[in-house]
Write an enzyme that holds these catalytic residues in place. Structure first.
Site, mmCIF file in Angstrom:
data_model
loop_
_atom_site.group_PDB
_atom_site.id
_atom_site.type_symbol
_atom_site.label_atom_id
_atom_site.label_comp_id
_atom_site.label_asym_id
_atom_site.label_seq_id
_atom_site.Cartn_x
_atom_site.Cartn_y
_atom_site.Cartn_z
ATOM 1 N N GLY A 208 0.972 -1.022 -0.014
ATOM 2 C CA GLY A 208 0.228 0.123 -0.027
ATOM 3 C C GLY A 208 0.907 1.304 0.294
ATOM 4 N N CYS A 209 1.717 1.061 1.017
ATOM 5 C CA CYS A 209 2.703 3.143 0.937
ATOM 6 C C CYS A 209 3.254 2.265 -0.530
ATOM 7 C CB CYS A 209 3.791 2.306 2.083
ATOM 8 S SG CYS A 209 2.468 2.664 4.020
ATOM 9 N N THR A 210 3.434 1.355 -0.988
ATOM 10 C CA THR A 210 4.575 2.023 -2.757
ATOM 11 C C THR A 210 3.589 2.353 -3.149
ATOM 12 O OG1 THR A 210 6.175 -0.450 -1.774
ATOM 13 C CG2 THR A 210 5.682 -0.206 -4.150
#
Length: 157
Positions: free
Chosen positions: A47-49
């Site tokens: 998700g953060c990527t």
């Protein structure tokens, strides 16, 4: 949830944090300019990527609207450096290992994770105006599609 949430018009809490190379970056470095400050749980997670790459791919559109981007997570600078290099990220990623800044911005605290209440990073995005005041505060944002929504709702800087 957390009781220290920011709202439009609030003074954005000052910070100085190390970036991925260990160089200190302060919110005050951006005075006179508009900046998107976003908080995310962990570099390199799916998700953060996705979110970081969406910001990377939108830096031109954000810049046209007068905004720069800064990402903040509790990761160590070395991990942020690997993340930035792996994903070709062109904006500063800052390390808040002790979560002081995350807490000051209301981006750390109780959140729901798969139905359980846990302590953690609350994925949040803030627009900070040239005067250092919060223009927009968004908590519990989605990793996917958030940047496109932000661009649609961006106030002129």
């Amino acid at each position: 949830m957390t009781d220290n949430r920011l709202a439009p018009g609030d003074e954005a809490p000052a910070f100085t944090l190390p970036d991925s190379s260990g160089k200190p970056v302060s919110l005050s470095d951006y005075l006179g300019r508009s900046v998107v400050v976003y908080f995310y749980p962990a570099a390199g997670t799916p998700g953060c990527t996705k979110q970081a790459c969406d910001f990377r791919d939108s830096t031109g559109a954000l810049a046209e609207s007068g905004y720069e981007v800064v990402g903040v997570s509790p990761d160590k600078p070395e991990k942020l450096a690997r993340f930035a290099e792996a994903e070709g990220l062109t904006f500063p990623l800052l390390s808040d290992e002790d979560k002081t800044v995350l807490t000051a911005w209301g981006a750390f605290g109780e959140k729901k994770n798969y139905g359980r209440v846990v302590q953690g990073v609350i994925r949040s995005t803030f627009l900070v105006g040239p005067d250092g005041k919060v223009v927009k505060a968004m908590y519990n944002v989605r990793a996917t599609g958030h940047v496109a929504k932000l661009l649609r709702e961006l106030p002129a800087s």
